[in-house]
Design a protein around this motif. Sequence first.
Motif, PDB file in Angstrom:
ATOM      1  N   VAL A 151      -1.961   0.078  12.488  1.00 52.43           N
ATOM      2  CA  VAL A 151      -2.133   1.473  12.899  1.00 52.43           C
ATOM      3  C   VAL A 151      -3.610   1.689  13.204  1.00 52.43           C
ATOM      4  CG1 VAL A 151      -1.899   3.886  12.217  1.00 52.43           C
ATOM      5  CG2 VAL A 151      -0.181   2.207  11.492  1.00 52.43           C
ATOM      6  N   HIS A 152      -3.935   1.907  14.465  1.00 50.32           N
ATOM      7  CA  HIS A 152      -5.332   1.978  14.892  1.00 50.32           C
ATOM      8  C   HIS A 152      -5.737   3.436  15.126  1.00 50.32           C
ATOM      9  CE1 HIS A 152      -5.052  -2.343  15.293  1.00 50.32           C
ATOM     10  NE2 HIS A 152      -4.030  -2.201  16.110  1.00 50.32           N
ATOM     11  N   SER A 153      -5.940   4.156  14.044  1.00 47.95           N
ATOM     12  CA  SER A 153      -6.355   5.551  14.152  1.00 47.95           C
ATOM     13  C   SER A 153      -7.109   5.947  12.895  1.00 47.95           C
ATOM     14  CB  SER A 153      -5.146   6.471  14.331  1.00 47.95           C
ATOM     15  OG  SER A 153      -5.539   7.821  14.300  1.00 47.95           O
ATOM     16  N   PRO A 210      -6.566   2.152   0.909  1.00 53.39           N
ATOM     17  CA  PRO A 210      -7.518   1.346   1.691  1.00 53.39           C
ATOM     18  C   PRO A 210      -6.880   0.084   2.268  1.00 53.39           C
ATOM     19  CG  PRO A 210      -8.517   2.091  -0.363  1.00 53.39           C
ATOM     20  CD  PRO A 210      -7.058   2.447  -0.450  1.00 53.39           C
ATOM     21  N   GLY A 211      -7.112  -0.144   3.544  1.00 48.41           N
ATOM     22  CA  GLY A 211      -6.644  -1.350   4.211  1.00 48.41           C
ATOM     23  C   GLY A 211      -5.213  -1.309   4.708  1.00 48.41           C
ATOM     24  N   LEU A 212      -4.448  -0.266   4.341  1.00 47.09           N
ATOM     25  CA  LEU A 212      -3.031  -0.242   4.719  1.00 47.09           C
ATOM     26  C   LEU A 212      -2.856  -0.065   6.228  1.00 47.09           C
ATOM     27  CD1 LEU A 212      -0.075  -0.315   3.941  1.00 47.09           C
ATOM     28  CD2 LEU A 212      -0.183   2.163   3.510  1.00 47.09           C
ATOM     29  N   LYS A 213      -3.626   0.827   6.827  1.00 46.31           N
ATOM     30  CA  LYS A 213      -3.490   1.031   8.271  1.00 46.31           C
ATOM     31  C   LYS A 213      -3.741  -0.266   9.030  1.00 46.31           C
ATOM     32  CE  LYS A 213      -4.410   5.955   9.007  1.00 46.31           C
ATOM     33  NZ  LYS A 213      -5.264   6.946   9.715  1.00 46.31           N
ATOM     34  N   GLY A 255       0.846  -1.189   0.000  1.00 46.54           N
ATOM     35  CA  GLY A 255       0.000   0.000   0.000  1.00 46.54           C
ATOM     36  C   GLY A 255       0.875   1.229   0.000  1.00 46.54           C
ATOM     37  N   SER A 256       0.256   2.397   0.061  1.00 43.08           N
ATOM     38  CA  SER A 256       1.038   3.631   0.041  1.00 43.08           C
ATOM     39  C   SER A 256       0.310   4.738   0.777  1.00 43.08           C
ATOM     40  CB  SER A 256       1.337   4.063  -1.401  1.00 43.08           C
ATOM     41  OG  SER A 256       0.139   4.206  -2.142  1.00 43.08           O
ATOM     42  N   VAL A 257       1.060   5.769   1.118  1.00 42.78           N
ATOM     43  CA  VAL A 257       0.519   6.960   1.763  1.00 42.78           C
ATOM     44  C   VAL A 257       0.915   8.154   0.900  1.00 42.78           C
ATOM     45  CG1 VAL A 257       0.450   8.382   3.841  1.00 42.78           C
ATOM     46  CG2 VAL A 257       0.791   5.911   4.032  1.00 42.78           C
TER      47      VAL A 257
END
Length: 434
Positions: A347-349, A339-342, A179-181
């Motif tokens: 990463v729960h935010s 989508p889904g990367l966190k 994934g990416s940001v």
Amino acid sequence: MTAAPHTSLGTYTKSIHAGRKATPRNDPEWADRRSKQQAGRYALMRTAQGLLWKKGDEWRDQARTCWCCRSMKREAGTVSVYRNEDGSGSSLTGLNRCGNIWTCPVCAAKVAEARRAELNAGLVSHLKAGGGAYLLTLTFPHEADHPIAELLERFTNARQRLQNSRTWKRVMEEAGRLGSVASLEVTISQENGWHPHLHVLIFAQTNGFHEGDPINDQGDLLSPAIIELKHAWVNILLKTGLGDLKKLHHMLDHALNVRGGNQAAEYIAKYGRDERWGQSSEMTRHYTKQGSAGERDGLLHFTPFQLLTWAGNGDEWATRKFIEYSDAIEGKRAVTWSPGLKKSLGVHSDQTDEEIAADDNPMPEQIHVGDIDQEQYQTLFRHNRLPDFVRYVAQSAVTQADLDEYIEAIKTTPATHSGAVVIKGTFSGRYMVQ
């Protein structure tokens, strides 16, 4: 070519601390610099409110930033004042915040720190699992007379076309992209105008692009896969009207850039350093910087908050440009996770910018100095002393009597700003309601 070294968690941790000057919490110069920076953000916020206020418009139609820190939360009724024990800053709770990271320096600083922490946690998790990271930057040629709204629209179209292209999908699949940001940044130069660009932190396999060692001191990477991406991006720029055949070679060299491994980790470390605001911050710190955004193609580029600084000193060009920027950037997202990367990275935010800004609970290490009521706060606001007040609290205030005496003293000076501070207000959408 030699295979790129594996980026381990230990390497990343070292990169965070490498080159960082120690700033002990009992260092008076460090604390003074931090409190001065905080006061400067409040001063810039007040400048932004003055520039963005549209005379004659209903209050509910004004920009959100115009109301930031001008209404108290319904459940509060007073503003609680806290200070950092080391004198490096202070905080005010019980106020409504706008959460607009593009035009409010105060909210931008708070939101940026939260986003930095999220991204840092995700990267540590990924590297700990044996993954690799790449920092990809997308840009395009621009001229001084291009309106920012038009550039942003075309740039968004171009980005979407690249990410939907066969080349992008194939290269990312081969790289093992998890994934990416993406982080949108806007800077400006007086010579070439607005410069929107996108930084994309790609979570992939190590050596996912089959690259070798960096080709220069800046950490740029090159490989057949990266060259394919460069050609695909340049072709899209030409088709969307953002490219120029006369600048073809320059575009192939600079319009798409990839850095990886240790370089990506170093950037994460950089934008977590509040004491290095003037340096390049590739992912989240950029919208809090108040000065130069660095040099590109031999020209200095500046952040919108630098425009705000100049506008506050009466610069008409900076005033026009900041207002143009504010209108065009409204509603844009600064940092976007795929989508889904966190969830994949643990990463729960899921807080919005507005929710982060609204959470004004003091830090555990902060000391409660006292409380001020609506009349006292309005005195600070109308005398334009809020920036000075937050710095005074950080450095000198200890008791409730200190707060009361400070505010009582400025009542004898002429008020410089109009407008009431509303008690029991709240934000709803773009505007404040009573």
